[in-house]
Scaffold this motif. Structure first.
Motif, PDB file in Angstrom:
ATOM      1  N   ARG A 192       0.832  -1.209   0.000  1.00  0.00           N
ATOM      2  CA  ARG A 192       0.000   0.000   0.000  1.00  0.00           C
ATOM      3  C   ARG A 192       0.864   1.255   0.000  1.00  0.00           C
ATOM      4  NH1 ARG A 192      -2.328  -1.052   4.276  1.00  0.00           N
ATOM      5  NH2 ARG A 192      -1.271   0.344   5.713  1.00  0.00           N
ATOM      6  N   ARG A 193       1.918   1.258   0.795  1.00  0.00           N
ATOM      7  CA  ARG A 193       2.781   2.432   0.876  1.00  0.00           C
ATOM      8  C   ARG A 193       3.646   2.600  -0.378  1.00  0.00           C
ATOM      9  NH1 ARG A 193       4.012   5.166   5.706  1.00  0.00           N
ATOM     10  NH2 ARG A 193       2.964   4.407   7.598  1.00  0.00           N
ATOM     11  N   ALA A 194       3.990   1.505  -1.038  1.00  0.00           N
ATOM     12  CA  ALA A 194       4.865   1.574  -2.208  1.00  0.00           C
ATOM     13  C   ALA A 194       4.133   2.029  -3.458  1.00  0.00           C
ATOM     14  CB  ALA A 194       5.504   0.207  -2.460  1.00  0.00           C
ATOM     15  N   ALA A 195       2.829   1.784  -3.530  1.00  0.00           N
ATOM     16  CA  ALA A 195       2.051   2.034  -4.748  1.00  0.00           C
ATOM     17  C   ALA A 195       2.144   3.473  -5.257  1.00  0.00           C
ATOM     18  CB  ALA A 195       0.594   1.636  -4.526  1.00  0.00           C
ATOM     19  N   PRO A 201       4.553  -5.124  -5.280  1.00  0.00           N
ATOM     20  CA  PRO A 201       5.111  -6.431  -4.910  1.00  0.00           C
ATOM     21  C   PRO A 201       4.915  -7.443  -6.030  1.00  0.00           C
ATOM     22  CG  PRO A 201       2.992  -6.113  -3.856  1.00  0.00           C
ATOM     23  CD  PRO A 201       3.286  -4.836  -4.571  1.00  0.00           C
ATOM     24  N   VAL A 202       5.943  -8.221  -6.305  1.00  0.00           N
ATOM     25  CA  VAL A 202       5.847  -9.304  -7.284  1.00  0.00           C
ATOM     26  C   VAL A 202       6.071 -10.660  -6.631  1.00  0.00           C
ATOM     27  CG1 VAL A 202       6.528  -7.847  -9.221  1.00  0.00           C
ATOM     28  CG2 VAL A 202       8.285  -9.068  -7.938  1.00  0.00           C
ATOM     29  N   SER A 211      10.611 -13.030   6.933  1.00  0.00           N
ATOM     30  CA  SER A 211       9.682 -12.767   5.832  1.00  0.00           C
ATOM     31  C   SER A 211      10.223 -11.658   4.939  1.00  0.00           C
ATOM     32  CB  SER A 211       8.306 -12.363   6.375  1.00  0.00           C
ATOM     33  OG  SER A 211       7.725 -13.427   7.102  1.00  0.00           O
ATOM     34  N   PHE A 212      10.006 -11.814   3.630  1.00  0.00           N
ATOM     35  CA  PHE A 212      10.576 -10.895   2.652  1.00  0.00           C
ATOM     36  C   PHE A 212       9.564 -10.564   1.569  1.00  0.00           C
ATOM     37  CE2 PHE A 212      13.925 -13.699   4.255  1.00  0.00           C
ATOM     38  CZ  PHE A 212      14.852 -12.777   4.727  1.00  0.00           C
ATOM     39  N   CYS A 213       9.748  -9.409   0.944  1.00  0.00           N
ATOM     40  CA  CYS A 213       8.974  -9.006  -0.232  1.00  0.00           C
ATOM     41  C   CYS A 213       9.930  -8.476  -1.295  1.00  0.00           C
ATOM     42  CB  CYS A 213       7.975  -7.911   0.110  1.00  0.00           C
ATOM     43  SG  CYS A 213       6.529  -8.469   0.994  1.00  0.00           S
ATOM     44  N   HIS A 217       9.383  -1.810 -10.148  1.00  0.00           N
ATOM     45  CA  HIS A 217       8.611  -0.769 -10.819  1.00  0.00           C
ATOM     46  C   HIS A 217       7.460  -1.398 -11.567  1.00  0.00           C
ATOM     47  CE1 HIS A 217      11.156   2.718 -10.063  1.00  0.00           C
ATOM     48  NE2 HIS A 217      12.221   2.027 -10.421  1.00  0.00           N
ATOM     49  N   ARG A 218       6.277  -0.820 -11.426  1.00  0.00           N
ATOM     50  CA  ARG A 218       5.124  -1.329 -12.146  1.00  0.00           C
ATOM     51  C   ARG A 218       5.120  -0.780 -13.568  1.00  0.00           C
ATOM     52  NH1 ARG A 218       0.224   0.037  -8.177  1.00  0.00           N
ATOM     53  NH2 ARG A 218       1.240   2.053  -8.354  1.00  0.00           N
ATOM     54  N   VAL A 219       4.798  -1.632 -14.519  1.00  0.00           N
ATOM     55  CA  VAL A 219       4.783  -1.233 -15.924  1.00  0.00           C
ATOM     56  C   VAL A 219       3.459  -0.546 -16.236  1.00  0.00           C
ATOM     57  CG1 VAL A 219       4.894  -2.053 -18.296  1.00  0.00           C
ATOM     58  CG2 VAL A 219       6.291  -3.146 -16.523  1.00  0.00           C
TER      59      VAL A 219
END
Length: 219
Positions: A192-195, A201-202, A211-213, A217-219
């Protein structure tokens, strides 16, 4: 200047780096947060299997944000990547330099080499909490990151966690740092904060209790 992790007061972080001690992260007025034990000796040791598996998720050039004594930078160099660490702690940078690890004494918010060209950014060992403002940190990561790169973030197990608070670091001898801002965040809150900064997230995963994410960059 904004207070930083473990600095000020009796400087327990600097002392723990010299003796591989433990620190206690003590939140102030943060409902739901508890004191956390931080093993500085692990930060100064060689990367473990989980660390190495995280390195293998990325590629070079790699920037470790809040690198401490440089364990993950060493791991990236061992994997054959071009790698650099940054940290605001002079004591941590000194330990890294003594071990021959390339680290800059700098904040992530300073002007840095390879702006917009880093293929991998690391935020591990709770470093998404740097500055107590994950949104500002993620915005800066979006600026540093190559259009085809990734941010690898260690997150809280609870995906919904999204807490910011002031805290202190306390050493084995009970001596405390000055108060500084920090944050905890889970995978859903991270997304939510990254959007707003074009990151999404992929992949999310857990290994050996961590735990990891992976953000891109979104295309």
């Amino acid at each position: 200047m904004t207070p930083t992790f473990g600095a000020g007061g009796d400087e327990p972080y600097a002392r723990a780096l010299q003796n591989d001690g433990q620190l206690l992260l003590v939140p102030a007025g943060a409902p739901g947060s508890r004191s956390l034990v931080m093993d500085v000796g692990r930060w100064s040791s060689a990367a473990d299997a989980t660390d190495m598996s995280l390195i293998e998720e990325g590629t070079g050039p790699l920037l470790d944000i809040g690198c401490g004594p440089g364990r993950m930078v060493r791991a990236a160099l061992t994997a054959g990547y071009n790698a650099l660490g940054i940290d605001v702690s002079r004591a941590a940078v000194g330990v890294a330099h003594a071990a021959g690890v390339p680290v800059l004494e700098a904040s992530v918010f300073d002007r840095l080499p390879l702006e917009g060209e880093w293929m991998t950014l690391l935020l591990v060992d709770g470093n998404i909490g740097i500055g107590g403002d994950p949104s500002a940190l993620l915005e800066r990561c979006a600026e540093l990151l190559s259009p085809t790169g990734c941010v690898l973030v260690e997150v809280q197990h609870d995906a919904a966690v999204d807490r910011t608070y002031d805290c202190t670091v306390v050493g084995d001898d009970g001596r405390a740092s000055a108060s500084f801002p920090w944050a905890e965040i889970g995978s859903a809150a991270l997304a939510r904060r990254a959007a707003p900064f074009g990151l999404g997230p992929v992949q999310s995963w857990t290994r050996d209790g961590r735990s990891f994410c992976r953000l891109e960059h979104r295309v």
